[in-house]
Every structure is written in structure tokens, then in C-alpha cells.
Design a protein around this motif. Structure first.
Motif, short mmCIF file in Angstrom:
data_model
loop_
_atom_site.label_atom_id
_atom_site.label_comp_id
_atom_site.label_asym_id
_atom_site.label_seq_id
_atom_site.Cartn_x
_atom_site.Cartn_y
_atom_site.Cartn_z
N ARG A 1 12.14 8.36 -6.04
CA ARG A 1 13.17 7.89 -5.31
C ARG A 1 12.78 7.00 -3.92
O ARG A 1 13.53 6.23 -3.36
CB ARG A 1 14.21 9.27 -4.86
CG ARG A 1 15.00 9.67 -6.18
CD ARG A 1 16.05 10.37 -5.58
NE ARG A 1 15.36 11.91 -4.83
CZ ARG A 1 15.10 12.90 -5.41
NH1 ARG A 1 15.20 13.11 -6.63
NH2 ARG A 1 14.58 13.78 -4.17
N THR A 2 11.80 7.77 -3.31
CA THR A 2 11.41 6.97 -2.03
C THR A 2 10.65 5.70 -2.22
O THR A 2 11.08 4.91 -1.43
CB THR A 2 10.29 8.13 -1.20
OG1 THR A 2 10.94 9.32 -1.05
CG2 THR A 2 9.86 7.17 0.17
N ALA A 3 10.02 5.56 -3.28
CA ALA A 3 9.52 4.29 -3.82
C ALA A 3 10.79 3.24 -3.91
O ALA A 3 10.71 2.24 -3.66
CB ALA A 3 8.68 4.33 -4.93
N ASP A 4 11.45 3.82 -4.68
CA ASP A 4 12.91 2.89 -4.90
C ASP A 4 13.29 2.35 -3.81
O ASP A 4 13.91 1.27 -3.40
CB ASP A 4 13.76 3.48 -5.95
CG ASP A 4 13.13 3.71 -7.19
OD1 ASP A 4 12.27 3.06 -7.66
OD2 ASP A 4 13.94 4.46 -8.02
N ASP B 1 0.68 -1.28 0.05
CA ASP B 1 0.10 0.11 0.06
C ASP B 1 0.80 1.42 0.14
O ASP B 1 0.53 2.22 -0.72
CB ASP B 1 -0.94 -0.11 1.35
CG ASP B 1 -2.03 -0.99 1.06
OD1 ASP B 1 -2.10 -1.47 0.10
OD2 ASP B 1 -2.60 -1.34 2.29
N CYS B 2 2.06 1.38 0.76
CA CYS B 2 2.94 2.38 0.72
C CYS B 2 3.28 2.72 -0.53
O CYS B 2 3.44 3.72 -1.02
CB CYS B 2 4.17 1.97 1.61
SG CYS B 2 5.48 3.31 1.52
N LEU B 3 4.00 1.72 -1.26
CA LEU B 3 4.31 2.02 -2.75
C LEU B 3 3.01 2.34 -3.71
O LEU B 3 3.50 3.22 -4.67
CB LEU B 3 4.82 0.66 -3.30
CG LEU B 3 6.25 0.21 -2.73
CD1 LEU B 3 6.52 -1.36 -3.25
CD2 LEU B 3 7.22 1.16 -3.12
N ALA B 4 1.96 1.87 -3.81
CA ALA B 4 0.84 2.44 -4.38
C ALA B 4 0.69 3.99 -3.96
O ALA B 4 0.21 4.74 -4.95
CB ALA B 4 -0.43 1.35 -4.09
N GLU B 5 0.72 4.32 -2.87
CA GLU B 5 0.36 5.43 -2.40
C GLU B 5 1.36 6.59 -2.85
O GLU B 5 1.28 7.60 -3.50
CB GLU B 5 0.24 5.76 -0.95
CG GLU B 5 -1.17 5.20 -0.55
CD GLU B 5 -2.50 5.78 -0.86
OE1 GLU B 5 -2.31 7.01 -1.72
OE2 GLU B 5 -3.43 5.07 -0.65
N LEU B 6 2.72 5.90 -3.03
CA LEU B 6 3.76 6.66 -3.71
C LEU B 6 3.84 6.98 -5.02
O LEU B 6 4.20 8.24 -5.38
CB LEU B 6 5.11 6.22 -3.18
CG LEU B 6 5.67 6.27 -1.64
CD1 LEU B 6 6.88 5.55 -1.40
CD2 LEU B 6 5.97 7.84 -1.24
N ASP B 7 3.25 5.97 -5.59
CA ASP B 7 3.06 6.10 -7.19
C ASP B 7 2.06 7.11 -7.35
O ASP B 7 2.07 7.86 -8.37
CB ASP B 7 2.89 4.82 -7.60
CG ASP B 7 4.05 3.71 -7.55
OD1 ASP B 7 5.08 4.26 -7.68
OD2 ASP B 7 3.60 2.53 -7.87
N ALA B 8 0.84 7.02 -6.66
CA ALA B 8 -0.21 8.09 -7.00
C ALA B 8 0.20 9.42 -6.42
O ALA B 8 -0.22 10.42 -7.17
CB ALA B 8 -1.53 7.70 -6.00
N CYS B 9 1.10 9.64 -5.57
CA CYS B 9 1.76 10.92 -5.11
C CYS B 9 2.56 11.31 -6.42
O CYS B 9 2.49 12.57 -6.70
CB CYS B 9 2.33 10.96 -3.85
SG CYS B 9 3.40 12.32 -3.37
N ALA B 10 3.23 10.72 -6.89
CA ALA B 10 4.22 10.95 -8.12
C ALA B 10 3.41 11.24 -9.32
O ALA B 10 3.65 11.98 -10.04
CB ALA B 10 5.11 9.80 -8.45
#
Length: 943
Positions: free
Chosen positions: A905-908, A879-888
Motif C-alpha cells: 500500500r505504501t508503494a502504491d 530507490d524508495c519503491l525498490a526498497e519497499l518491494d524488497a521489504c514486501a
């Protein structure tokens, strides 16, 4: 005359009977038309121990004086023309040139001196006698004297004696020796150790056929000097004795012969342009950029020597030429400039054996020490057989004409009997005579206070074989073959050494205060000398007291005045010499932020196009009223700034000349220019962050795409940050409430990104006050929300929550749903940091829903960032990665390159940690939110 200080202090129509109001009156009169600070008046009245009610009592005295000035029977002033005015930081007495006996005395004295120098002795005698007739007793008598009045009284009495001696010398020139004997005997009895008076008495007695009495007069003064002081009479008095004993015919009165020209006097004599015991770079009375002290008696000694007709009469066999030295004494406490002295002393020595004499043009702002350096150089160059100084301004500070400059130098160089009886009238003929007079002589000539190249070009060609030092405020760049030295202020060690050398033993007791005094004086030599002298004559002051008095920029120039040394006068003379357009620019640019400013600031303050503004700035730089500063890396644009004391003068004259309305208008123009650029920079760094950008002060014009604020926003903000905060404070002081709120809001993102917590808090405190004063609820809400973010960054969680909730209510009342939603994200950040993920998650989701509904990409990116952090804390990496992608994605839609790159960068980083296993993931949970909530410096754009 309405006011009198040359004797008992009086004024018409009536003088206050109480002593202390008369002290106030006298203090204001001796510095008439200048602002006298309240501190200075309190010092004068009560000295070391003023009462607690000193300020209030002073106001009572001023009120009494004002009533007396308007008393029945006195001259009725025009409306609003009360002469005694309140003007921060104190009071000023406006006095016309004919209303005060002191100003009339100074005018008559200057005209009499000029007439004496022109050999118009009857006119000189009349004018000097008129000036003496103004005196009715000791100066400033009938009142108690504080430190300033005591110094002034001593100075005025010395001037009175000097004028008296020169009037007697003029009378001797006119053959009035017999009627002078009684007056001179009385004066010699009253002043038994004043050698000049005895010298004049001896000449008068000798010319009256009383040779033996003249010899007895010498022995009387010699016994007094030996018995009282243990010293012999000076060389001038001894020479008169030798001539009396030898029955020198040149000493006798010859009624049919034109008096010889004044001879060059020994090194202790002052140049003819000196006044009041001071050689001034700008001429007497015009303010000095360096004051070189000279004994007043030496000036009168020169007059006495001229009255005695020293030298050989025309037609007689001339004695071998003695070395010619017509310089002020070298300063015994001259400090600094070692490299310059070594370089040019060597250069002069080499030029004497070469084919090309050396011409050195020394330039610099008033008070920087140009004249002192030139005099010091001349004293070091002992190998020259003739060394003279000529001031190229008259006693009133006016520039000498080309012809007058030639005549002034001729008078220095011509020996008695040289040249024609009448000097030629045309400059070319004078130049030819000067060339013949100087030819073959080994000369070093100091031309002090040159105004322009045209003033000295013909003169320099006439003395082409001589070495010359020129001093001027403006660089004399058009002079061919001149070597140029632009003199700057002293470095820190030299400035502190000068304070220690001139301030007395107390100065050395507080090194920290010495460093602060040097800083506040801008390391300007004249200011340092005045400050040290102010401490030396006030035994009840400490160096810390002096530093404190200099600390207020508004009163600093008033504090830097001591007797006839006045820093403000020298700076003001340079200001008054430029055209009105440059004077207006000088005043207005004082409103620019510290420590320096770029061209666009000048454009906005002066309301000029870039080319016109740059030309105005360069004119001020050439006039030494402004400094041009190239960045250390030599890569950025030129910036401009004031010497601290010149900025004080700019602010002072702006308040006096332009008035509050013009100042407020200029401040507003600067504020709008700053806001335009700050918003452009913020929009590039964090698009959509500033909630006030679309609703407050929108009519700002357009910004060119090549402007640094738009082209390199982070670098621009870093360069201008301190100045922008200063502008914001000025806007607040001027009541420009909307501009204050808008500028603070535009800067909030930069302050957060670079962790400038103190600047963030200072700007928003003033902006919140402005929002509340103007009743602007939307501005208050936006600023409160930013203060909530600041409180969270500083871990003041209670205040952070209160600010976000209060801001949300204000946004809701104003109908701003986007602003209210963003406040929910801010509150959620605080709750998550306090370990309440459930409450935080509910607020993040609520904020996201509102942002989506309103189409607020910034709000969506911010809420997504919070939800990603929440998933991280709760151990949900997918879920963290999904939200980061949506933030990007939201950041990309917004056009925010920094936040888009940060989310990627944070998602990576999360994916990499996830692959290393549960242990690494647990370490991420140890400090939830820190690395995710606070991206690297200058990447934060959280709205």
C-alpha cells in the motif's frame, strides 16, 4: 477460662498493668480469631490524634502482650502456637471456644434462647443463669474505650439485660414469682425506664396476690416516662395493667396446666430467631446479608408476654382473631428497589383476588438486601390480615430441618389454645396440621434464608393458599410456579443515596468521596450501611478518610465491621457452605486478573480440564460467590468475575488456608498460560518479532488452533490486555523472573501497534527489573531494545539511542548477532528523525547486511523499510519503491501478512504522489518518517 472481658479485662497467667496494652488485648479479644488492622488498633488507642510513633508503639504493646501470654505458670503453647499472631494487615488473637468468657456467654445464651423457644423453661433458666454468672462487672471495664470498644461495651450490656429479662421470664413460667419480686424491684429501681422489667414485675406481683402493688408499679413507671421523656407506656405494658385490673384468670399462675404456646406479638416484636437486636438473614451469629434493626426490649417484651400467659386459656371462648403481624420493623431509610417494590406489591394485591397465590423467590449474594426487601414488601402489603416472617436458620446459623421449619411456622400461626398439646413428630403430620391452621386465613409469609428447595417444598404445599416470599442465597430454580427475582447490588445513584441517608450530615460534604466509598463497597447495601455507620460514630473522620481506609483491598473487609454488623461474616458464611472443592476454587480464582476472566484462566489456575473447570465455575455462580458475565454484544464467550468484596475475601482466605507455596504455584501456572497465548497472538500479528520467544521459557505446551489467541489475535489481545498486565505484576511480585521478561516481550508489539505507551512502559519497567535480578543478559537486551523503540515513539531521542546502544552491546556479549543487528535499525530510525540521514543510512545498510548473513527475514524487512524512508527523505523515489518491494518480499517470506500489505500500500501511495508532480512529492518530505515509520494501528511489527 484464660481471657475475660465480661467485667474488668483480664487474662491468665497475668494481665498487663498498663492501660494501653490492655486496650489492645480487649480489642483483639472482642473480635477474636479475626484479623484486626493496625489502623483500627491505632484508632482505638489514640483516636483523632495518634502520635508519629504510633505504629512503633503499637508493636511494643503487642510484644508485651506476647511475653505476658507466655509468662511462667501459664499454659505452655505448642510450638508455633502463640495465640497472638501477626497477620497482614494487622494482628489476630487465636482463642479457643472455652478460653474466652464472651464466647462461652454467647454459646450459653443461644442454647438458653433455643430452650425457651422449645418451652423447656427449666433448662432455659439454668443456661441463662450460667451465662449471667460469667459477668463480674460492666463489660470491658478498667480500660479507656475508643470508638470500637465503646460500641461493643454498649452492645454487650444490652445483651446482658436481654438475657436477664429472658431468664426472669423463664422463672415466671416455672412459678417462681414470689422469689423474683425482690430482684425485679431492685432492677426496676436501677432501670426506671426499662418497660419490660416493670411488666415482669407487675406479673410477679399479681401472681403473688399483690394486685394493688402491681397497679402501683405501673403508675410509677408511667410517671417516670411522662416526666423524663414525655411519652406514655407502650401498648404491652398497658395491656398487662388492663388484665391486672380485670383480675384476668389467664394471667394467674396455674401449676397444673402446661404453659400456653408463646403468642404472636405486635409488629414491634422480633422473630424468635433474632439475636442481639438484629434479624439476620443467616441466623444469629452467622453473618447477615441484610441487618434489620429491632429494639432488644421488644424481644424481651415478647418473652414477658409469653410469661404472662397472654390470650385465652384452652376451652374458653376465643375472642375474634386479631390481625397477625410478626415482622421486624420496616427500615425508615430503605433506599432503592422502587421497581421491585411496585411490581410485587401489585402482584400480591392481584393474587388475593385471583385463584393462584403468588410465590416469589428472592435470591442474591450475602449483603445484597434480600431480607430487607422481603420485610419491606410485607409491610407494604397491608391488605393481608396475617403477615409473618420465619427464619429458616437457627441462632447458630445452621439450616433448619424440614420438620423444624414446619414447627417454626406453626408457632407463628397458632393462636393460644389451638391445636394439640403435643405437636406431631412426623413431617407429613405437621404439614397436615399447618394446612388446617393456615386454611382460610389471608396470609403473607416470609421464609427467610432458605437453604434449598427440599427444605420448604412440603411447607409450601401445606400453605398453598398463602402468598409467600422466600429469600435465599442460591436461586431456588426447582420450585414449581415460583417467580424468581435475582437481586443485584444497587445502582450508583441509589448506593450514594443510601450513604447520604445513613452516614450523617458529614457524608454530604464530600460528593467525590461518597462516590468512591460506594465504588469500593461494590454498591453492596450491607457494606454501604456499615461504611456509613463507621463514619457516623467517628466524628474525627471525614468521608475522604473513610474512602482512604477502604482503598486497600487487603484491609477492606476488616474496615467494614461495626458492632454486630460484619460484612466479612456474611460473605464467609456463604463461602463455608459450599464443598471444599468449590472453596478451594473460590480462593484460587481470586488470583485471576481483573475485572473478569475467561474459562482458560480458570483452567490454568485450577489445573483442571476445560469441562471440569467450567463445572467448578458454574457451581460458584450458583452459590453467588462468582458472577457470570455475557459480553454486551452477546457474541463473545462468557467471562467470570468477583464482586470486589468477595475478591477481597478470596485473597484473604487463600493467604490463610493455602499458603504462599500454593499461591505461587497457581500464579506460575497462570503466567505460563498467558505467555503461551500472548506468544501465539504476537506470532500471528508479527512473525519473528519477539526475540525471546525462542530462548526463554520454551516448555509451554501447544495451543489449539481454535483458541481465540491464535484464531483472532488482535481481538484477543484487546480483550485481555488489562488482565495480562495484571498477571505480569503478579508474576513480578511472586519472583517469577523469566515469565515476567518473556510475557512483557511478547506484549511489546501489541503495545507499539496500538500506541499503548503507558502499558508498554509499565510492563517493561518490571520486566527489566526481573531481567537484572535474574542476571539474564539476553532478556535485558531484548527489553532495552523495546524500551528504545518506546522512547523514540515518545520523542525521547537521547534515551532511545542509549537504550539501543546498550542493548546492542548486551546482545553482542551474549553472541546474539541477530539481536545486535536489529538494534542498529532502531538507532538508525532515531538518527534519521534527528536529521542525520548519512549516519542513519550507514546503520541501515550495516543492519541489512547482518540480517542477510544470519537469515533474519524480520531484520531484513525492517532494514529495508528504513532504507525506503531514507530514499524518500533524500528525494530518490525509484530507490524508495525498490526498497519497499524488497521489504514486501521479505515480509512475504516471513509470513507477515500485515507488513506485506503495508509495504504494498505504501508503494502504491508513493507511485501516486510521484505521478502528481514535484509539489506533491515535496509535501511528503515535510514530515519525514512519520507516515512510513508508523503504519496504521495493529500493523506495526517492527522487530
Amino acid at each position: 477460662m484464660r481471657f475475660r472481658v465480661l467485667g474488668p479485662v483480664r487474662m491468665d497467667p497475668r494481665t498487663p498493668t498498663a492501660a494501653k496494652p490492655r486496650v489492645v488485648l480487649a480489642t483483639l479479644l472482642v473480635q477474636s480469631n479475626n484479623v484486626i488492622s493496625t489502623h483500627s488498633l491505632i484508632d482505638e488507642l489514640w483516636g483523632v490524634a495518634p502520635p508519629r510513633t504510633a505504629a512503633t508503639t503499637l508493636q511494643v504493646y503487642v510484644s508485651q502482650l506476647r511475653k505476658a501470654l507466655l509468662a511462667e505458670g501459664g499454659p505452655e503453647p505448642e510450638p508455633g502456637r502463640q495465640p497472638l499472631l501477626t497477620q497482614p494487615p494487622g494482628y489476630v488473637m487465636r482463642v479457643g471456644p472455652d478460653d474466652l468468657d464472651l464466647t462461652v456467654f454467647e454459646s450459653l445464651r443461644a442454647r438458653g434462647r433455643a430452650a425457651f423457644e422449645e418451652r423447656e423453661y427449666a433448662t432455659a433458666s439454668r443456661l441463662l443463669a450460667e451465662s449471667l454468672a460469667l459477668w463480674s462487672g460492666p463489660a470491658l471495664s478498667g480500660i479507656p474505650h475508643g470508638p470500637s470498644l465503646q460500641t461493643t461495651a454498649i452492645r454487650l450490656e444490652e445483651l446482658r439485660s436481654e438475657v436477664l429479662e429472658q431468664r426472669i421470664a423463664a422463672d415466671l413460667k416455672l412459678g417462681r414469682h414470689q422469689e423474683l419480686i425482690g430482684e425485679l424491684m431492685a432492677l426496676a429501681h436501677e432501670f426506671p425506664m426499662r418497660e419490660t422489667l416493670h411488666e415482669l414485675l407487675m406479673v410477679a406481683l399479681y401472681r403473688s396476690g399483690r394486685q394493688s402493688d402491681a397497679v402501683r408499679a405501673f403508675h410509677r413507671v408511667r410517671r417516670t416516662l411522662v416526666d423524663e421523656l414525655g411519652v406514655e407506656p407502650d401498648a404491652s405494658l398497658k395491656r398487662v395493667l388492663s388484665r391486672v385490673l380485670a383480675s384476668d384468670p389467664a394471667l394467674a399462675w396455674h401449676p397444673g396446666r402446661r404453659p400456653p404456646r408463646p403468642r404472636a406479638v405486635p409488629s414491634r416484636a422480633a422473630p424468635a430467631g433474632a439475636s442481639g437486636g438484629t434479624v439476620r438473614g443467616a441466623g444469629a451469629g452467622a453473618g447477615s446479608d441484610t441487618a434489620v434493626r429491632v429494639r432488644s426490649s421488644a424481644q424481651a417484651g415478647a418473652a414477658a408476654g409469653a410469661a404472662a400467659g397472654a390470650g385465652h386459656p384452652p376451652g374458653s371462648a376465643a375472642a375474634p382473631a386479631a390481625p397477625l403481624l410478626w415482622l421486624p420493623p420496616a427500615l425508615t431509610d430503605f433506599t432503592g428497589r422502587d421497581a421491585e417494590l411496585a411490581r410485587y406489591t401489585t402482584l400480591f394485591a392481584e393474587s388475593r383476588t385471583g385463584t393462584r397465590p403468588c410465590v416469589v423467590a428472592v435470591s442474591g449474594r450475602p449483603g445484597v438486601g434480600k431480607t430487607a426487601l422481603a420485610v419491606q414488601l410485607a409491610h407494604h402489603a397491608e391488605e393481608f390480615s396475617g403477615r409473618v416472617l420465619v427464619s429458616l436458620r437457627d441462632s447458630a446459623g445452621r439450616a433448619l430441618t424440614e420438620r423444624a421449619a414446619l414447627i417454626a411456622l406453626l408457632r407463628r400461626l397458632m393462636r393460644p389454645g389451638d391445636g394439640p398439646e403435643e405437636l406431631p413428630g412426623e413431617p407429613d403430620e405437621l404439614a397436615d396440621l399447618l394446612h388446617r391452621t393456615a386454611r382460610g386465613r389471608d396470609l403473607l409469609i416470609v421464609l427467610d434464608d432458605v437453604v434449598a428447595e427440599a427444605q420448604v417444598r412440603l411447607l409450601l404445599s401445606a400453605v398453598a393458599d398463602a402468598c409467600v416470599v422466600l429469600t435465599s442465597r442460591r436461586p431456588l430454580g426447582a420450585l414449581e410456579q415460583a417467580r424468581h427475582l435475582v437481586l443485584d447490588v444497587l445502582d450508583r445513584p441509589a448506593s450514594e443515596s443510601l450513604l447520604l441517608a445513613t452516614g450523617g450530615p458529614r457524608m454530604a460534604q464530600d460528593p467525590a468521596a461518597v462516590a468512591e466509598i460506594a465504588r469500593l463497597c461494590g454498591r453492596l447495601p450491607l457494606a454501604l450501611r456499615v461504611a456509613a455507620g463507621a463514619l457516623a460514630v467517628r466524628p474525627h473522620w471525614t468521608p475522604a478518610d473513610l474512602a482512604r481506609r477502604l482503598g486497600d483491598e487487603r484491609t477492606r473487609l476488616a474496615a467494614l465491621s461495626l458492632g454486630d454488623l460484619d460484612v466479612r461474616g456474611g460473605l464467609l458464611a456463604a463461602y463455608q457452605e459450599v464443598p471444599e472443592a468449590e472453596r478451594q476454587a473460590f480462593r484460587t480464582l481470586g488470583l485471576a486478573p481483573l475485572p473478569d476472566f475467561p474459562l482458560w484462566v480458570a483452567e490454568s489456575l485450577l489445573d483442571l480440564a476445560p469441562e471440569a473447570a467450567e463445572e467448578r465455575l458454574e457451581e460458584l455462580v450458583r452459590a453467588q460467590l462468582l458472577e457470570a458475565r455475557r459480553p454486551a454484544d452477546d457474541a463473545g464467550e462468557v467471562r467470570y468475575g468477583y464482586h470486589p468484596l468477595l475478591r477481597s475475601l478470596a485473597l484473604e482466605t487463600a493467604a490463610e488456608v493455602d499458603g504462599p507455596a500454593a499461591v505461587a504455584e497457581a500464579v506460575a501456572r497462570l503466567g505460563r498460560a498467558c505467555l503461551l497465548r500472548a506468544r501465539a497472538a504476537d506470532a500471528r500479528l508479527a512473525p519473528g518479532r519477539d526475540r525471546l520467544a525462542s530462548v526463554l521459557v520454551t516448555d509451554l505446551g501447544d495451543l489449539a488452533g481454535h483458541d481465540p489467541a491464535a484464531a483472532a489475535p488482535l481481538r484477543w489481545l484487546q480483550a485481555e490486555s488489562a488482565g495480562l498486565l495484571g498477571v505480569l505484576r503478579g508474576l513480578h511480585a511472586g519472583g517469577h523472573w523469566d515469565l515476567v521478561c518473556a510475557l512483557a516481550s511478547a506484549l511489546g508489539g501489541y503495545y507499539e501497534a496500538c500506541a499503548l505507551w503507558d502499558d508498554w512502559e509499565a510492563s517493561h519497567e518490571q520486566a527489566l527489573d526481573a531481567a537484572r535480578r535474574s542476571g539474564n543478559a539476553v532478556a535485558e537486551a531484548a527489553l532495552l531494545r523495546s524500551v528504545g523503540d518506546l522512547s523514540w515513539q515518545r520523542r525521547h531521542t537521547g534515551r532511545a539511542v542509549d537504550c539501543h546502544r546498550h542493548a546492542a552491546r548486551l546482545f553482542a556479549l551474549a553472541g546474539d548477532g541477530i539481536g545486535a543487528a536489529r538494534c542498529l535499525t532502531g538507532e538508525a530510525d532515531v538518527l534519521l528523525g534527528q536529521g542525520e540521514p548519512e549516519r542513519a543510512g550507514a546503520l541501515y545498510r550495516q543492519a541489512l547486511a547482518r540480517a542477510r548473513s544470519a537469515g533474519d527475514a524480520r531484520g531484513c524487512a525492517d532494514a529495508r523499510r528504513g532504507l525506503a524512508l531514507l530514499a524518500l527523505v533524500e528525494g530518490r523515489p525509484a530507490d524508495c519503491l525498490a526498497e519497499l518491494d524488497a521489504c514486501a518480499a521479505a515480509a512475504a517470506a516471513l509470513g507477515d501478512v500485515r507488513w506485506h500489505g503495508y509495504a504494498r500500500r505504501t508503494a502504491d501511495h508513493v507511485r501516486a504522489q510521484r505521478r502528481t508532480g514535484p509539489a506533491a512529492w515535496s509535501r511528503l518530505e515535510i514530515r519525514p518518517g512519520v507516515w512510513l515509520m508508523n503504519p496504521p494501528a495493529a500493523t506495526s511489527g517492527r522487530g
